[in-house]
Design an enzyme around this catalytic site. Structure first.
Site, PDB file in Angstrom:
ATOM      1  N   SER A 128       0.838  -1.196   0.000  1.00  0.00           N
ATOM      2  CA  SER A 128       0.000   0.000   0.000  1.00  0.00           C
ATOM      3  C   SER A 128       0.872   1.245   0.000  1.00  0.00           C
ATOM      4  O   SER A 128       2.001   1.223   0.516  1.00  0.00           O
ATOM      5  CB  SER A 128      -0.844  -0.026   1.278  1.00  0.00           C
ATOM      6  OG  SER A 128      -1.453   1.211   1.502  1.00  0.00           O
ATOM      7  N   TYR A 152      -1.732  -0.531  10.987  1.00  0.00           N
ATOM      8  CA  TYR A 152      -2.038  -1.141   9.680  1.00  0.00           C
ATOM      9  C   TYR A 152      -0.842  -0.965   8.736  1.00  0.00           C
ATOM     10  O   TYR A 152      -0.367  -1.922   8.121  1.00  0.00           O
ATOM     11  CB  TYR A 152      -3.302  -0.509   9.066  1.00  0.00           C
ATOM     12  CG  TYR A 152      -3.468  -0.831   7.603  1.00  0.00           C
ATOM     13  CD1 TYR A 152      -3.789  -2.120   7.184  1.00  0.00           C
ATOM     14  CD2 TYR A 152      -3.268   0.148   6.622  1.00  0.00           C
ATOM     15  CE1 TYR A 152      -3.915  -2.419   5.827  1.00  0.00           C
ATOM     16  CE2 TYR A 152      -3.396  -0.144   5.278  1.00  0.00           C
ATOM     17  CZ  TYR A 152      -3.723  -1.423   4.876  1.00  0.00           C
ATOM     18  OH  TYR A 152      -3.837  -1.720   3.541  1.00  0.00           O
ATOM     19  N   LYS A 156       2.030  -3.714   6.849  1.00  0.00           N
ATOM     20  CA  LYS A 156       2.435  -3.779   5.426  1.00  0.00           C
ATOM     21  C   LYS A 156       3.956  -3.678   5.305  1.00  0.00           C
ATOM     22  O   LYS A 156       4.582  -4.415   4.538  1.00  0.00           O
ATOM     23  CB  LYS A 156       1.762  -2.651   4.636  1.00  0.00           C
ATOM     24  CG  LYS A 156       0.259  -2.794   4.492  1.00  0.00           C
ATOM     25  CD  LYS A 156      -0.122  -4.011   3.665  1.00  0.00           C
ATOM     26  CE  LYS A 156      -1.603  -4.251   3.614  1.00  0.00           C
ATOM     27  NZ  LYS A 156      -1.967  -5.558   3.045  1.00  0.00           N
TER      28      LYS A 156
HETATM   29  P1  NAD Z   1     -11.125  -6.603   1.358  1.00  0.00           P
HETATM   30  O1  NAD Z   1     -11.347  -6.561   2.822  1.00  0.00           O
HETATM   31  O2  NAD Z   1     -12.287  -6.342   0.464  1.00  0.00           O
HETATM   32  O3  NAD Z   1     -10.491  -8.006   0.944  1.00  0.00           O
HETATM   33  C1  NAD Z   1      -9.684  -8.774   1.802  1.00  0.00           C
HETATM   34  C2  NAD Z   1     -10.215 -10.188   1.756  1.00  0.00           C
HETATM   35  O4  NAD Z   1      -9.407 -11.004   2.591  1.00  0.00           O
HETATM   36  C3  NAD Z   1     -11.654 -10.301   2.275  1.00  0.00           C
HETATM   37  O5  NAD Z   1     -12.424 -11.082   1.374  1.00  0.00           O
HETATM   38  C4  NAD Z   1     -11.504 -10.998   3.626  1.00  0.00           C
HETATM   39  O6  NAD Z   1     -12.637 -11.774   3.929  1.00  0.00           O
HETATM   40  C5  NAD Z   1     -10.252 -11.820   3.400  1.00  0.00           C
HETATM   41  N1  NAD Z   1      -9.498 -12.127   4.605  1.00  0.00           N
HETATM   42  C6  NAD Z   1      -9.088 -11.305   5.599  1.00  0.00           C
HETATM   43  N2  NAD Z   1      -8.374 -11.969   6.503  1.00  0.00           N
HETATM   44  C7  NAD Z   1      -8.337 -13.265   6.096  1.00  0.00           C
HETATM   45  C8  NAD Z   1      -7.744 -14.442   6.620  1.00  0.00           C
HETATM   46  N3  NAD Z   1      -7.052 -14.434   7.762  1.00  0.00           N
HETATM   47  N4  NAD Z   1      -7.896 -15.594   5.925  1.00  0.00           N
HETATM   48  C9  NAD Z   1      -8.590 -15.622   4.774  1.00  0.00           C
HETATM   49  N5  NAD Z   1      -9.176 -14.552   4.236  1.00  0.00           N
HETATM   50  C10 NAD Z   1      -9.044 -13.376   4.892  1.00  0.00           C
HETATM   51  O7  NAD Z   1      -9.937  -5.597   1.024  1.00  0.00           O
HETATM   52  P2  NAD Z   1      -9.403  -5.092  -0.377  1.00  0.00           P
HETATM   53  O8  NAD Z   1      -9.721  -3.653  -0.499  1.00  0.00           O
HETATM   54  O9  NAD Z   1      -9.775  -6.020  -1.455  1.00  0.00           O
HETATM   55  O10 NAD Z   1      -7.835  -5.188  -0.073  1.00  0.00           O
HETATM   56  C11 NAD Z   1      -7.074  -6.311  -0.420  1.00  0.00           C
HETATM   57  C12 NAD Z   1      -5.665  -6.123   0.061  1.00  0.00           C
HETATM   58  O11 NAD Z   1      -5.144  -4.902  -0.473  1.00  0.00           O
HETATM   59  C13 NAD Z   1      -5.535  -6.001   1.582  1.00  0.00           C
HETATM   60  O12 NAD Z   1      -4.364  -6.674   1.976  1.00  0.00           O
HETATM   61  C14 NAD Z   1      -5.400  -4.515   1.807  1.00  0.00           C
HETATM   62  O13 NAD Z   1      -4.676  -4.244   2.975  1.00  0.00           O
HETATM   63  C15 NAD Z   1      -4.640  -4.092   0.566  1.00  0.00           C
HETATM   64  N6  NAD Z   1      -4.859  -2.674   0.227  1.00  0.00           N
HETATM   65  C16 NAD Z   1      -6.136  -2.196   0.097  1.00  0.00           C
HETATM   66  C17 NAD Z   1      -6.332  -0.836  -0.178  1.00  0.00           C
HETATM   67  C18 NAD Z   1      -7.723  -0.269  -0.275  1.00  0.00           C
HETATM   68  O14 NAD Z   1      -7.885   0.933  -0.090  1.00  0.00           O
HETATM   69  N7  NAD Z   1      -8.754  -1.061  -0.596  1.00  0.00           N
HETATM   70  C19 NAD Z   1      -5.235   0.020  -0.343  1.00  0.00           C
HETATM   71  C20 NAD Z   1      -3.953  -0.520  -0.238  1.00  0.00           C
HETATM   72  C21 NAD Z   1      -3.776  -1.878   0.049  1.00  0.00           C
HETATM   73  N1  UFG Z   2     -12.011  12.016   3.642  1.00  0.00           N
HETATM   74  C1  UFG Z   2     -12.918  12.996   4.025  1.00  0.00           C
HETATM   75  N2  UFG Z   2     -14.097  12.588   4.566  1.00  0.00           N
HETATM   76  C2  UFG Z   2     -14.418  11.276   4.757  1.00  0.00           C
HETATM   77  C3  UFG Z   2     -13.477  10.287   4.350  1.00  0.00           C
HETATM   78  C4  UFG Z   2     -12.279  10.700   3.809  1.00  0.00           C
HETATM   79  O1  UFG Z   2     -12.676  14.188   3.884  1.00  0.00           O
HETATM   80  O2  UFG Z   2     -15.498  10.989   5.273  1.00  0.00           O
HETATM   81  C5  UFG Z   2     -10.733  12.459   3.047  1.00  0.00           C
HETATM   82  C6  UFG Z   2      -9.531  12.049   3.884  1.00  0.00           C
HETATM   83  O3  UFG Z   2      -9.280  13.018   4.869  1.00  0.00           O
HETATM   84  C7  UFG Z   2      -8.448  11.961   2.817  1.00  0.00           C
HETATM   85  C8  UFG Z   2      -9.193  11.533   1.541  1.00  0.00           C
HETATM   86  O4  UFG Z   2     -10.571  11.798   1.805  1.00  0.00           O
HETATM   87  O5  UFG Z   2      -7.933  13.240   2.587  1.00  0.00           O
HETATM   88  C9  UFG Z   2      -9.035  10.054   1.239  1.00  0.00           C
HETATM   89  O6  UFG Z   2      -9.331   9.317   2.423  1.00  0.00           O
HETATM   90  P1  UFG Z   2      -9.498   7.732   2.415  1.00  0.00           P
HETATM   91  O7  UFG Z   2      -9.806   7.329   3.825  1.00  0.00           O
HETATM   92  O8  UFG Z   2     -10.449   7.321   1.351  1.00  0.00           O
HETATM   93  O9  UFG Z   2      -8.086   7.229   1.943  1.00  0.00           O
HETATM   94  P2  UFG Z   2      -6.634   7.422   2.563  1.00  0.00           P
HETATM   95  O10 UFG Z   2      -5.809   8.050   1.501  1.00  0.00           O
HETATM   96  O11 UFG Z   2      -6.665   8.073   3.869  1.00  0.00           O
HETATM   97  O12 UFG Z   2      -6.197   5.922   2.824  1.00  0.00           O
HETATM   98  C10 UFG Z   2      -6.387   4.898   1.858  1.00  0.00           C
HETATM   99  C11 UFG Z   2      -6.626   3.579   2.589  1.00  0.00           C
HETATM  100  C12 UFG Z   2      -5.395   3.193   3.343  1.00  0.00           C
HETATM  101  C13 UFG Z   2      -4.213   3.164   2.402  1.00  0.00           C
HETATM  102  C14 UFG Z   2      -4.067   4.486   1.710  1.00  0.00           C
HETATM  103  C15 UFG Z   2      -2.956   4.475   0.720  1.00  0.00           C
HETATM  104  O13 UFG Z   2      -7.710   3.701   3.483  1.00  0.00           O
HETATM  105  O14 UFG Z   2      -5.562   1.912   3.860  1.00  0.00           O
HETATM  106  O15 UFG Z   2      -5.284   4.813   1.028  1.00  0.00           O
HETATM  107  O16 UFG Z   2      -3.122   3.420  -0.167  1.00  0.00           O
HETATM  108  F1  UFG Z   2      -3.118   2.915   3.099  1.00  0.00           F
END
Ligand code: NAD
Ligand code: UFG
Length: 335
Positions: A128, A152, A156
């Site tokens: 991430s 979190y 990572k």
């Molecule tokens: P998500 O929660 O939709 O998907 C994660 C999946 O993993 C879910 O289906 C959950 O049920 C499963 N899971 C969690 N723990 C588990 C375990 N112990 N065993 C088996 N299954 C398990 O999240 P996502 O948005 O699809 O994110 C996927 C990956 O990408 C995550 O590792 C997350 O940290 C990373 N990531 C997400 C974002 C974002 O903003 N969505 C940004 C950066 C990184």
């Molecule tokens: N924001 C608002 N109001 C809300 C929600 C968000 O103003 O109700 C703003 C936040 O302050 C930020 C922007 O919208 O400025 C984006 O916020 P998000 O929570 O959507 O995303 P972040 O960039 O904070 O974080 C996301 C994921 C993290 C990941 C990161 C970088 O939540 O897990 O992107 O990949 F690490």
């Protein structure tokens, strides 16, 4: 490299995992999925198969369960793992750090141990942009200083470090660390999208809650940042582009550890997001300026050219498509 080989997808029922499964199946890959539905629903697995017209092998269970992983590796000839499974809510990780270290870090260690035992030494890991902490400058390159500001993010970074240590100990390991920026949007069919089990707090889901009247108004966290309109700037990327990035990474796996930014290289502010979403979907998004949220960087957007150069991947879908597809999914799946 992995054409006609079986790929294990952990967390394949989740938001990014499910879209990646569709792209892998469309690309002719054989896939096995493990998910415990901690943050997803079984329906996603059916839809993946429906959209691709292909079938996958599914195991319900936890990646922390070494016996289950042993069984999966014994029953399938797995050549590479795409590892999505993990928890991802920043605030929850602050409140419950042990739960995050257990699921994300311990779960990955169990997975890597079983992989090692079965001679499978290739992994694509869902990292991430959070590993850059509060970035010193934007756009961010892969060489930027790493540093994290919440549990979190630390999970990572620790997992990235484990991959670097493993690779240093045994050069046969191949790791692709994909650092996602802000994934949004949904599959264009409107059937697959972000369907979390808890209360959302990322911007796009909150915008949609405000648009649909589920919440009275969106709180914009701070308008006094040193940005063009005072609100924070992020690099929103369509989940289908992100999914395709995994297929590209799979086709370019090599020994050692490589990190890639998966972003568009464009930054949009919170107010620009609200404006675009309202305009594209013809909806009103009530909002109010609120105080800053702790830990937010003013600007976080990518320099994505390494992925283009080395993986031949570049995000194709723009902001309007992200807004349209996200809303379409919510409209078609109203509860
Ligand atoms: P998500 O929660 O939709 O998907 C994660 C999946 O993993 C879910 O289906 C959950 O049920 C499963 N899971 C969690 N723990 C588990 C375990 N112990 N065993 C088996 N299954 C398990 O999240 P996502 O948005 O699809 O994110 C996927 C990956 O990408 C995550 O590792 C997350 O940290 C990373 N990531 C997400 C974002 C974002 O903003 N969505 C940004 C950066 C990184
Ligand atoms: N924001 C608002 N109001 C809300 C929600 C968000 O103003 O109700 C703003 C936040 O302050 C930020 C922007 O919208 O400025 C984006 O916020 P998000 O929570 O959507 O995303 P972040 O960039 O904070 O974080 C996301 C994921 C993290 C990941 C990161 C970088 O939540 O897990 O992107 O990949 F690490």
């Amino acid at each position: 490299m992995f054409k006609n080989k079986t790929i294990l997808i952990t967390g394949g029922a989740g938001f990014i995992g499910s879209h990646t499964c569709v792209e892998l199946l469309n690309g002719g890959h054989e896939i096995v999925v493990v998910d415990n539905f901690a943050n997803s629903k079984p329906k996603a697995i059916d839809i993946v198969q429906q959209l691709s017209g292909k079938s996958l092998k599914f195991y319900e269970g936890d990646i922390c369960d070494a016996n289950l992983l042993e069984r999966i590796f014994a029953e399938n000839d797995i050549s590479c793992v795409i590892h999505f499974a993990g928890y991802k809510a920043v605030a929850e990780s602050v409140a419950q750090p042990l739960m995050y270290y257990h699921n994300n870090v311990y779960g990955t260690i169990v997975l890597l141990e079983v992989m090692k035992k079965h001679g499978c030494k290739s992994m694509i890991f869902s990292s991430s942009a959070t590993v850059y902490g509060i970035p010193e400058t934007a756009p961010i390159t892969e060489e930027a200083r790493l540093g994290v500001i919440n549990p979190y993010g630390r999970t990572k970074l620790v997992i990235e470090d484990i991959c670097r240590d493993l690779s240093a100990s045994d050069s046969e390991w191949c790791f692709s660390l994909l650092r996602y920026f802000n994934p949004v949007g949904a599959h264009e069919s409107g059937k697959l999208g972000e369907d979390p089990n808890g209360i959302p707090n990322n911007l796009m889901p909150v915008i949609m809650q405000a648009a649909s009247g589920k919440i009275a108004e969106l709180k914009v966290f701070g308008n006094d940042y040193p940005t063009r309109d005072g609100t924070c700037i992020r690099d929103y990327i369509h989940v289908v582009d992100l999914a395709k990035g995994h297929v590209a990474a799979l086709n370019c796996m090599k020994q050692g550890v490589e990190a890639y930014n998966l972003g568009t290289g464009n930054g949009y502010s919170v107010l620009e997001m609200i404006e675009a979403f309202g305009r594209v979907n013809n909806v009103n998004i009530p909002y109010q300026i609120a105080s800053r949220r702790q830990g937010d960087a003013a600007e976080c957007w990518s320099e994505p050219r390494k992925a283009e150069r080395e993986l031949g991947w570049k995000a194709q879908l723009g902001l309007e498509q992200m807004c349209r597809d996200a809303w379409e999914f919510v409209q078609k799946n109203k509860k």
